[in-house]
Design a protein around this motif. Structure first.
Motif, mmCIF file in Angstrom:
data_model
loop_
_atom_site.group_PDB
_atom_site.id
_atom_site.type_symbol
_atom_site.label_atom_id
_atom_site.label_comp_id
_atom_site.label_asym_id
_atom_site.label_seq_id
_atom_site.Cartn_x
_atom_site.Cartn_y
_atom_site.Cartn_z
ATOM 1 N N ASP A 21 0.802 -1.226 0.000
ATOM 2 C CA ASP A 21 0.000 0.000 0.000
ATOM 3 C C ASP A 21 0.831 1.270 0.000
ATOM 4 O O ASP A 21 0.281 2.369 -0.011
ATOM 5 N N GLU A 22 2.156 1.123 0.000
ATOM 6 C CA GLU A 22 3.035 2.292 -0.015
ATOM 7 C C GLU A 22 2.989 3.003 -1.374
ATOM 8 O O GLU A 22 3.016 4.231 -1.447
ATOM 9 N N ALA A 23 2.919 2.241 -2.457
ATOM 10 C CA ALA A 23 2.937 2.833 -3.804
ATOM 11 C C ALA A 23 1.653 3.619 -4.061
ATOM 12 O O ALA A 23 0.553 3.145 -3.781
ATOM 13 N N GLU A 24 1.791 4.818 -4.606
ATOM 14 C CA GLU A 24 0.624 5.647 -4.913
ATOM 15 C C GLU A 24 -0.038 5.217 -6.212
ATOM 16 O O GLU A 24 -1.247 5.350 -6.372
ATOM 17 N N GLU A 25 0.748 4.689 -7.149
ATOM 18 C CA GLU A 25 0.196 4.281 -8.439
ATOM 19 C C GLU A 25 -0.506 2.929 -8.305
ATOM 20 O O GLU A 25 -0.160 2.107 -7.474
ATOM 21 N N GLU A 26 -1.490 2.711 -9.159
ATOM 22 C CA GLU A 26 -2.170 1.415 -9.171
ATOM 23 C C GLU A 26 -1.358 0.412 -9.986
ATOM 24 O O GLU A 26 -0.620 0.765 -10.899
ATOM 25 N N GLY A 27 -1.503 -0.857 -9.630
ATOM 26 C CA GLY A 27 -0.912 -1.919 -10.419
ATOM 27 C C GLY A 27 0.566 -2.144 -10.213
ATOM 28 O O GLY A 27 1.200 -2.868 -10.988
ATOM 29 N N VAL A 28 1.159 -1.558 -9.169
ATOM 30 C CA VAL A 28 2.582 -1.743 -8.908
ATOM 31 C C VAL A 28 2.820 -3.101 -8.242
ATOM 32 O O VAL A 28 2.072 -3.507 -7.351
ATOM 33 N N ILE A 29 3.852 -3.809 -8.699
ATOM 34 C CA ILE A 29 4.270 -5.057 -8.048
ATOM 35 C C ILE A 29 5.425 -4.723 -7.102
ATOM 36 O O ILE A 29 6.492 -4.308 -7.552
ATOM 37 N N PRO A 30 5.241 -4.897 -5.799
ATOM 38 C CA PRO A 30 6.312 -4.557 -4.856
ATOM 39 C C PRO A 30 7.253 -5.734 -4.639
ATOM 40 O O PRO A 30 6.844 -6.796 -4.177
ATOM 41 N N MET A 31 8.504 -5.536 -4.970
ATOM 42 C CA MET A 31 9.531 -6.577 -4.805
ATOM 43 C C MET A 31 10.667 -5.994 -3.964
ATOM 44 O O MET A 31 11.833 -6.236 -4.221
ATOM 45 N N LEU A 341 12.236 1.753 -13.103
ATOM 46 C CA LEU A 341 11.476 0.510 -12.958
ATOM 47 C C LEU A 341 10.112 0.772 -12.339
ATOM 48 O O LEU A 341 9.115 0.159 -12.732
ATOM 49 N N LEU A 342 10.062 1.704 -11.402
ATOM 50 C CA LEU A 342 8.773 2.048 -10.801
ATOM 51 C C LEU A 342 7.918 2.855 -11.773
ATOM 52 O O LEU A 342 6.733 2.540 -11.969
ATOM 53 N N LYS A 343 8.502 3.850 -12.400
ATOM 54 C CA LYS A 343 7.742 4.759 -13.263
ATOM 55 C C LYS A 343 7.292 4.084 -14.554
ATOM 56 O O LYS A 343 6.133 4.211 -14.965
ATOM 57 N N GLU A 344 8.205 3.355 -15.201
ATOM 58 C CA GLU A 344 7.914 2.786 -16.516
ATOM 59 C C GLU A 344 7.457 1.326 -16.453
ATOM 60 O O GLU A 344 6.745 0.862 -17.338
ATOM 61 N N GLY A 345 7.887 0.598 -15.417
ATOM 62 C CA GLY A 345 7.551 -0.815 -15.341
ATOM 63 C C GLY A 345 6.586 -1.179 -14.235
ATOM 64 O O GLY A 345 6.108 -2.308 -14.180
ATOM 65 N N LYS A 346 6.355 -0.221 -13.319
ATOM 66 C CA LYS A 346 5.488 -0.473 -12.159
ATOM 67 C C LYS A 346 5.970 -1.673 -11.351
ATOM 68 O O LYS A 346 5.204 -2.559 -10.975
ATOM 69 N N MET A 382 10.500 -5.746 -15.557
ATOM 70 C CA MET A 382 11.867 -5.233 -15.403
ATOM 71 C C MET A 382 12.639 -5.359 -16.710
ATOM 72 O O MET A 382 13.364 -4.442 -17.112
ATOM 73 N N GLY A 383 12.455 -6.489 -17.387
ATOM 74 C CA GLY A 383 13.170 -6.715 -18.632
ATOM 75 C C GLY A 383 12.834 -5.698 -19.697
ATOM 76 O O GLY A 383 13.718 -5.215 -20.417
ATOM 77 N N ARG A 384 11.552 -5.357 -19.796
ATOM 78 C CA ARG A 384 11.141 -4.381 -20.818
ATOM 79 C C ARG A 384 11.758 -3.008 -20.557
ATOM 80 O O ARG A 384 12.132 -2.297 -21.497
ATOM 81 N N VAL A 385 11.891 -2.643 -19.289
ATOM 82 C CA VAL A 385 12.488 -1.344 -18.958
ATOM 83 C C VAL A 385 13.999 -1.383 -19.177
ATOM 84 O O VAL A 385 14.571 -0.498 -19.832
ATOM 85 N N LEU A 386 14.654 -2.394 -18.647
ATOM 86 C CA LEU A 386 16.112 -2.442 -18.716
ATOM 87 C C LEU A 386 16.621 -2.596 -20.144
ATOM 88 O O LEU A 386 17.716 -2.120 -20.476
ATOM 89 N N SER A 387 15.835 -3.240 -21.010
ATOM 90 C CA SER A 387 16.254 -3.425 -22.406
ATOM 91 C C SER A 387 16.541 -2.104 -23.095
ATOM 92 O O SER A 387 17.424 -2.008 -23.956
ATOM 93 N N ALA A 388 15.770 -1.073 -22.717
ATOM 94 C CA ALA A 388 15.919 0.225 -23.371
ATOM 95 C C ALA A 388 17.214 0.922 -22.997
ATOM 96 O O ALA A 388 17.596 1.900 -23.649
ATOM 97 N N TYR A 389 17.904 0.433 -21.983
ATOM 98 C CA TYR A 389 19.103 1.120 -21.501
ATOM 99 C C TYR A 389 20.362 0.276 -21.651
ATOM 100 O O TYR A 389 21.399 0.593 -21.079
ATOM 101 N N LEU A 390 20.262 -0.793 -22.428
ATOM 102 C CA LEU A 390 21.453 -1.587 -22.716
ATOM 103 C C LEU A 390 22.365 -0.833 -23.671
ATOM 104 O O LEU A 390 21.891 -0.046 -24.499
ATOM 105 N N PRO A 391 23.678 -1.037 -23.608
ATOM 106 C CA PRO A 391 24.577 -0.412 -24.586
ATOM 107 C C PRO A 391 24.196 -0.807 -26.009
ATOM 108 O O PRO A 391 23.614 -1.880 -26.249
ATOM 109 N N ASP A 392 24.550 0.041 -26.955
ATOM 110 C CA ASP A 392 24.170 -0.193 -28.349
ATOM 111 C C ASP A 392 24.714 -1.491 -28.915
ATOM 112 O O ASP A 392 24.115 -2.092 -29.817
ATOM 113 N N ASP A 393 25.871 -1.975 -28.365
ATOM 114 C CA ASP A 393 26.459 -3.192 -28.917
ATOM 115 C C ASP A 393 25.910 -4.456 -28.295
ATOM 116 O O ASP A 393 26.364 -5.569 -28.580
#
Length: 400
Positions: A21-31, A341-346, A382-393
């Motif tokens: 119940d700490e998260a203000e946004e709906e649908g957040v998975i707390p890990m 991860l919280l903002k984009e992946g909830k 988490m994977g969908r968010v982190l993929s966007a920040y992998l190095p180009d190579d």
């Protein structure tokens, strides 16, 4: 399928649950925060139900059967024989840390910790007017070891009077061996440093590893230590607020007992002692199945990162249900990754910097004590968010 239903989701939202119940946004998975999303062992529920049916919840005395449950559990599980007189009960391990430090230090002295380490250690030390001294753990492969040369240098500082040990270690996931614990104590004894050992995760041990209570290593360790433990993590009863301070030294014990009273944590609620007795007397089968389930969850995390993010190392988990993940392969700081991860992946995880600004940079802590379906959904997000920040190579990434 085991006897207990760890795969069964439990809706904790709207129950005043700090984790959910700490998260203000709906649908957040707390890990993040270290409690589990599993129903507790049936013997605990049954014992508490009987107590609730009584209908009166006044001031509570702790009976002899409470002490016997503690003594029998540690003798049976860990080969540690505890005298009843050594046991002081209190409301939690964090209050116990604070009381031990109040009793064993003077303001201005240093308390040694091994970073990255449980964040409340820092606040407990500072709240008692002491300074934090860090013995950074040394990364070795996919785990950590103690830098004993640095450990000795820090203990040799005349201002260092207490070593605050985390055993098993949160968040590094280490279960310290008997030999490592003995070596720590040998160094502490050479320099007049007393040991306070937080052992709250002591029942959450993964296959191939054995937990040893610090005070059970040797008579010298017993004489030079204060051990803090509780069934709260392993049996998911943190909200019932019960813990124990175990100290053989009568002078230290009197001072700690005085600190317990000064800090006003000398009383417990009616449900804590009952839950502890039920857990220690009748919860062992549930605990064994829990640890097997947690191990399988850990394998799931390892497989996910190995497939999609092989440059991000999932460190070895020997104990606890808190997985330490090296994210230095992505172009983000720990704090940035946690926020994204919280903002984009909830998904809520803990930034490594909570556990030491320098030692925790480049890491995330992930709580895997949840049904596997929840873990898989959190990993995919988490994977969908982190993929966007992998190095180009990078040739890998989570499929969209």
């Amino acid at each position: 399928m085991g006897k207990y239903h760890f795969d069964e989701p439990v809706d904790r939202r709207g129950t005043g649950c700090y984790k959910w119940d700490e998260a203000e946004e709906e649908g957040v998975i707390p890990m993040w925060v270290a409690d589990m999303d599993f129903r507790v062992a049936p013997p605990i529920i049954e014992a508490l139900r009987r107590r609730v049916d009584h209908g009166v919840f006044g001031y509570t005395m702790v009976p002899d059967s409470y002490y016997e449950a503690v003594q029998n559990w540690f003798a049976r599980r860990h080969g540690w024989r505890i005298d009843k007189d050594w046991i002081l009960y209190t409301s939690g391990v964090v209050p116990a840390v604070s009381c031990a430090l109040k009793a064993l230090t003077l303001p201005g002295e240093k308390v040694l910790v091994q970073t990255p380490v449980y964040n409340c250690f820092f606040s407990c030390i500072k709240n008692n007017g002491c300074e934090v001294a860090e013995n950074p753990l040394r990364r070795e492969g996919n785990s950590y070891v103690v830098d004993f040369d640095d450990f000795e240098r820090k203990c040799a500082d005349e201002k260092t009077t207490v070593f605050l040990l985390c055993n098993p270690h949160n968040p590094a996931g280490r279960v310290w061996t008997k030999e490592e614990l003995q070596r720590m104590n040998d160094i502490c004894l050479r320099h007049g440093v007393r040991v306070v050992s937080d052992e709250i995760h002591c029942e959450l041990i993964m296959p191939g590893h054995t937990f040893t209570p610090f005070a059970a290593v040797s008579e010298a360790c017993l004489d030079n230590s204060v051990v803090l433990n509780s069934p709260s993590k392993a049996f998911n009863i943190a909200g019932l607020q019960i813990a124990n301070i175990i100290c053989k030294n009568p002078t230290w014990r009197r001072r700690i007992n005085r600190a317990v009273n000064i800090n006003e944590v000398c009383d417990v609620n009616p449900f804590g002692p009952i839950a502890l007795e039920a857990a220690y007397n009748s919860g062992e089968a549930w605990l064994e199945e829990l640890n097997a389930y947690l191990w399988d969850n850990y394998q799931e995390v390892k497989a996910f990162f190995a497939e999609y993010f092989p440059r991000m190392e999932v460190l070895r988990l020997e104990g606890t249900y808190l997985v330490w993940i090296d994210i230095t392969a992505v172009e983000l700081t720990s704090d940035e990754a946690t926020e994204l991860l919280l903002k984009e992946g909830k998904v809520m995880v803990n930034s490594g910097t909570m556990y030491g600004r320098r030692a925790g940079q480049g890491y995330l802590r992930l709580n895997i004590a949840c049904p596997r379906s929840q873990l898989r959904e959190a990993l995919n997000r988490m994977g969908r968010v982190l993929s966007a920040y992998l190095p180009d190579d990078s040739e890998h990434g989570c499929p969209m």
